[in-house]
Write a protein that holds these residues in place. Structure first.
Motif, PDB file in Angstrom:
ATOM      1  N   LEU A 101       0.833  -1.195   0.000  1.00  0.00           N
ATOM      2  CA  LEU A 101       0.000   0.000   0.000  1.00  0.00           C
ATOM      3  C   LEU A 101       0.874   1.253   0.000  1.00  0.00           C
ATOM      4  O   LEU A 101       1.820   1.368   0.771  1.00  0.00           O
ATOM      5  CB  LEU A 101      -0.921   0.013   1.221  1.00  0.00           C
ATOM      6  N   ARG A 102       0.545   2.199  -0.882  1.00  0.00           N
ATOM      7  CA  ARG A 102       1.295   3.442  -1.000  1.00  0.00           C
ATOM      8  C   ARG A 102       0.354   4.641  -0.858  1.00  0.00           C
ATOM      9  O   ARG A 102      -0.835   4.548  -1.164  1.00  0.00           O
ATOM     10  CB  ARG A 102       2.018   3.524  -2.350  1.00  0.00           C
ATOM     11  N   ILE A 103       0.922   5.751  -0.425  1.00  0.00           N
ATOM     12  CA  ILE A 103       0.149   6.972  -0.180  1.00  0.00           C
ATOM     13  C   ILE A 103       0.855   8.139  -0.864  1.00  0.00           C
ATOM     14  O   ILE A 103       2.075   8.272  -0.759  1.00  0.00           O
ATOM     15  CB  ILE A 103       0.023   7.253   1.326  1.00  0.00           C
ATOM     16  N   LEU A 104       0.098   8.964  -1.537  1.00  0.00           N
ATOM     17  CA  LEU A 104       0.624  10.170  -2.173  1.00  0.00           C
ATOM     18  C   LEU A 104      -0.188  11.364  -1.683  1.00  0.00           C
ATOM     19  O   LEU A 104      -1.386  11.450  -1.940  1.00  0.00           O
ATOM     20  CB  LEU A 104       0.528  10.066  -3.699  1.00  0.00           C
ATOM     21  N   VAL A 105       0.462  12.251  -0.956  1.00  0.00           N
ATOM     22  CA  VAL A 105      -0.202  13.456  -0.452  1.00  0.00           C
ATOM     23  C   VAL A 105      -0.008  14.581  -1.452  1.00  0.00           C
ATOM     24  O   VAL A 105       1.127  14.904  -1.820  1.00  0.00           O
ATOM     25  CB  VAL A 105       0.356  13.867   0.927  1.00  0.00           C
ATOM     26  N   CYS A 106      -1.105  15.149  -1.907  1.00  0.00           N
ATOM     27  CA  CYS A 106      -1.068  16.253  -2.870  1.00  0.00           C
ATOM     28  C   CYS A 106      -1.356  17.552  -2.124  1.00  0.00           C
ATOM     29  O   CYS A 106      -2.508  17.802  -1.740  1.00  0.00           O
ATOM     30  CB  CYS A 106      -2.107  16.045  -3.968  1.00  0.00           C
ATOM     31  N   VAL A 107      -0.328  18.365  -1.925  1.00  0.00           N
ATOM     32  CA  VAL A 107      -0.492  19.620  -1.197  1.00  0.00           C
ATOM     33  C   VAL A 107      -1.018  20.673  -2.167  1.00  0.00           C
ATOM     34  O   VAL A 107      -0.305  21.141  -3.053  1.00  0.00           O
ATOM     35  CB  VAL A 107       0.824  20.084  -0.556  1.00  0.00           C
ATOM     36  N   VAL A 108      -2.271  21.022  -1.989  1.00  0.00           N
ATOM     37  CA  VAL A 108      -2.936  22.016  -2.841  1.00  0.00           C
ATOM     38  C   VAL A 108      -2.816  23.412  -2.244  1.00  0.00           C
ATOM     39  O   VAL A 108      -2.640  24.397  -2.947  1.00  0.00           O
ATOM     40  CB  VAL A 108      -4.424  21.635  -3.024  1.00  0.00           C
TER      41      VAL A 108
ATOM     42  N   ALA B  86      -7.428   5.631  -5.033  1.00  0.00           N
ATOM     43  CA  ALA B  86      -8.492   6.183  -4.195  1.00  0.00           C
ATOM     44  C   ALA B  86      -8.030   7.497  -3.593  1.00  0.00           C
ATOM     45  O   ALA B  86      -6.830   7.734  -3.455  1.00  0.00           O
ATOM     46  CB  ALA B  86      -8.883   5.203  -3.094  1.00  0.00           C
ATOM     47  N   TYR B  87      -8.996   8.348  -3.233  1.00  0.00           N
ATOM     48  CA  TYR B  87      -8.693   9.637  -2.615  1.00  0.00           C
ATOM     49  C   TYR B  87      -9.446   9.755  -1.309  1.00  0.00           C
ATOM     50  O   TYR B  87     -10.463   9.085  -1.083  1.00  0.00           O
ATOM     51  CB  TYR B  87      -9.107  10.792  -3.535  1.00  0.00           C
ATOM     52  N   THR B  88      -8.931  10.596  -0.454  1.00  0.00           N
ATOM     53  CA  THR B  88      -9.677  11.035   0.717  1.00  0.00           C
ATOM     54  C   THR B  88      -9.221  12.442   1.046  1.00  0.00           C
ATOM     55  O   THR B  88      -8.078  12.823   0.770  1.00  0.00           O
ATOM     56  CB  THR B  88      -9.477  10.093   1.921  1.00  0.00           C
ATOM     57  N   PHE B  89     -10.126  13.231   1.606  1.00  0.00           N
ATOM     58  CA  PHE B  89      -9.840  14.604   2.010  1.00  0.00           C
ATOM     59  C   PHE B  89     -10.314  14.780   3.436  1.00  0.00           C
ATOM     60  O   PHE B  89     -11.433  14.415   3.784  1.00  0.00           O
ATOM     61  CB  PHE B  89     -10.582  15.612   1.124  1.00  0.00           C
ATOM     62  N   ASP B  90      -9.456  15.362   4.256  1.00  0.00           N
ATOM     63  CA  ASP B  90      -9.862  15.728   5.607  1.00  0.00           C
ATOM     64  C   ASP B  90     -10.442  17.141   5.534  1.00  0.00           C
ATOM     65  O   ASP B  90     -10.965  17.552   4.506  1.00  0.00           O
ATOM     66  CB  ASP B  90      -8.665  15.634   6.555  1.00  0.00           C
ATOM     67  N   ALA B  91     -10.333  17.906   6.581  1.00  0.00           N
ATOM     68  CA  ALA B  91     -10.919  19.248   6.614  1.00  0.00           C
ATOM     69  C   ALA B  91      -9.997  20.238   5.908  1.00  0.00           C
ATOM     70  O   ALA B  91      -9.396  21.120   6.524  1.00  0.00           O
ATOM     71  CB  ALA B  91     -11.176  19.680   8.047  1.00  0.00           C
ATOM     72  N   GLY B  92      -9.885  20.088   4.598  1.00  0.00           N
ATOM     73  CA  GLY B  92      -9.034  20.958   3.805  1.00  0.00           C
ATOM     74  C   GLY B  92      -9.020  20.488   2.365  1.00  0.00           C
ATOM     75  O   GLY B  92      -9.546  19.421   2.028  1.00  0.00           O
ATOM     76  N   PRO B  93      -8.381  21.246   1.463  1.00  0.00           N
ATOM     77  CA  PRO B  93      -8.405  20.927   0.031  1.00  0.00           C
ATOM     78  C   PRO B  93      -7.337  19.934  -0.403  1.00  0.00           C
ATOM     79  O   PRO B  93      -7.293  19.540  -1.576  1.00  0.00           O
ATOM     80  CB  PRO B  93      -8.152  22.295  -0.614  1.00  0.00           C
ATOM     81  N   ASN B  94      -6.458  19.531   0.511  1.00  0.00           N
ATOM     82  CA  ASN B  94      -5.321  18.688   0.152  1.00  0.00           C
ATOM     83  C   ASN B  94      -5.729  17.224   0.043  1.00  0.00           C
ATOM     84  O   ASN B  94      -6.353  16.673   0.953  1.00  0.00           O
ATOM     85  CB  ASN B  94      -4.211  18.858   1.188  1.00  0.00           C
ATOM     86  N   ALA B  95      -5.340  16.600  -1.076  1.00  0.00           N
ATOM     87  CA  ALA B  95      -5.755  15.232  -1.355  1.00  0.00           C
ATOM     88  C   ALA B  95      -4.739  14.233  -0.802  1.00  0.00           C
ATOM     89  O   ALA B  95      -3.532  14.452  -0.885  1.00  0.00           O
ATOM     90  CB  ALA B  95      -5.908  15.027  -2.854  1.00  0.00           C
ATOM     91  N   VAL B  96      -5.262  13.143  -0.260  1.00  0.00           N
ATOM     92  CA  VAL B  96      -4.434  11.998   0.118  1.00  0.00           C
ATOM     93  C   VAL B  96      -4.868  10.840  -0.772  1.00  0.00           C
ATOM     94  O   VAL B  96      -6.022  10.400  -0.714  1.00  0.00           O
ATOM     95  CB  VAL B  96      -4.611  11.645   1.605  1.00  0.00           C
ATOM     96  N   LEU B  97      -3.951  10.376  -1.615  1.00  0.00           N
ATOM     97  CA  LEU B  97      -4.270   9.332  -2.581  1.00  0.00           C
ATOM     98  C   LEU B  97      -3.662   8.003  -2.129  1.00  0.00           C
ATOM     99  O   LEU B  97      -2.557   7.957  -1.595  1.00  0.00           O
ATOM    100  CB  LEU B  97      -3.729   9.693  -3.960  1.00  0.00           C
ATOM    101  N   PHE B  98      -4.412   6.930  -2.377  1.00  0.00           N
ATOM    102  CA  PHE B  98      -3.945   5.578  -2.077  1.00  0.00           C
ATOM    103  C   PHE B  98      -3.865   4.769  -3.361  1.00  0.00           C
ATOM    104  O   PHE B  98      -4.695   4.925  -4.264  1.00  0.00           O
ATOM    105  CB  PHE B  98      -4.916   4.866  -1.126  1.00  0.00           C
TER     106      PHE B  98
END
Length: 290
Positions: free
Chosen positions: A132-139, A237-249
């Motif tokens: 499993l890998r994670i890519l954080v996209c800082v928007v 897959a994506y998920t977003f917490d309380a902000g615009p920055n994406a966390v991709l799996f």
């Protein structure tokens, strides 16, 4: 990553030095709750706190969760107390309790009015799903306009959709736990994306509405769904917490391709995504020096 240095600064002082990313700050109410819990067993406890966070602060990337988890672990080492470290971390940030252990962790709801049984329970170690890998996209690195706690309080009071979400929480926990146990990425990815979408629908149903996502966030969502359509199954897959920055799996086999897709679409001259952070499942807080 967040690094915290906590040292004892003597006795009979209300507070020591409180520094965040090199800037002296006034201790927050959430910090008060942690230190007061420690002082219940160590009345003279006082600390100097220095913290440095490599992630944006208050931008919807769990900086408070990681920060208070690290702080709770450090305080627990310096001033041994009764109870679990996740219970102490939760006094600073609810989600921080999950960050006190590595791998996949469940935050138990608990049943007691005191909340002492609302703690974190490790489910699977970091080694359970090594692909499993994670890519954080800082928007956006800016602090969000509506803090997470304030947003949740408003949502609970005003959102009709929140009631529906609460009714199905346990069912979704069981589904995602099974998907993780079986390392079933298509199922894991769908549940993750649906849960993220539902959370932000609840935010928009809050009055006044809370819009954490921006245009780039929605474009990343569309890009992930197009990617999965091209692959014929859920491979990202994506998920977003309380902000615009994406966390991709995704899994390891798709990571390079997905990262280059995001880079080519969002990291060009327009710079809609300013930084890509590559991650794996973490092992939890570590003591760097003692």
């Amino acid at each position: 990553m967040i690094k915290i240095q906590v040292i004892s600064s003597g006795i009979n002082a209300e507070y020591g030095v409180f520094s965040i990313n090199g800037k002296i700050e006034q201790p927050t109410k959430r910090f008060d709750r942690l230190i007061n819990k420690i002082r219940a067993d160590h009345p003279a406890a006082n600390v100097d706190l220095t913290t440095h966070n490599t992630f944006p602060t208050a931008a919807g990337l769990a900086s408070s969760a990681s920060g208070y988890a690290a702080l709770a672990c450090a305080l627990k080492l310096l001033y041994p107390t009764q109870g679990e470290v996740s219970e102490l971390a939760r006094l600073g940030s609810g989600s921080a309790c999950r960050s006190t252990a590595g791998g996949f962790v469940l935050w138990e709801k608990g049943e007691l009015d005191t909340g002492v049984d609302s703690v974190a329970r490790p489910l699977f170690g970091a080694e359970h799903w090594p692909q499993l890998r994670i890519l954080v996209c800082v928007v956006c690195r800016d602090e969000k306009a509506v803090p997470s706690t304030a947003g949740m309080q408003a949502t609970v009071v005003t959102s009709n959709l929140m009631r529906h979400r609460v009714e199905h929480v346990q069912e979704r926990i069981e589904q995602i736990t099974q998907a993780i146990q079986q390392r079933d990425f298509p199922r894991f990815g769908e549940i993750t994306m649906r849960d993220s979408n539902e959370m932000h629908a609840v935010c928009l149903d809050t009055y006044p509405p809370i819009a954490y996502l921006n245009d780039t966030s929605h474009q990343i969502i569309s890009s992930v769904h197009r990617y999965n359509t091209d692959k014929g199954e859920v491979r990202a897959a994506y998920t977003f917490d309380a902000g615009p920055n994406a966390v991709l799996f995704c899994e390891e086999r798709d990571f390079v391709e997905l990262k280059e897709r995001i880079r080519s679409q969002f990291c060009g001259e327009e710079g809609r995504v300013t930084e890509l952070v590559e991650c794996e499942i973490g092992c939890g807080p570590m003591v760097l020096a003692q």
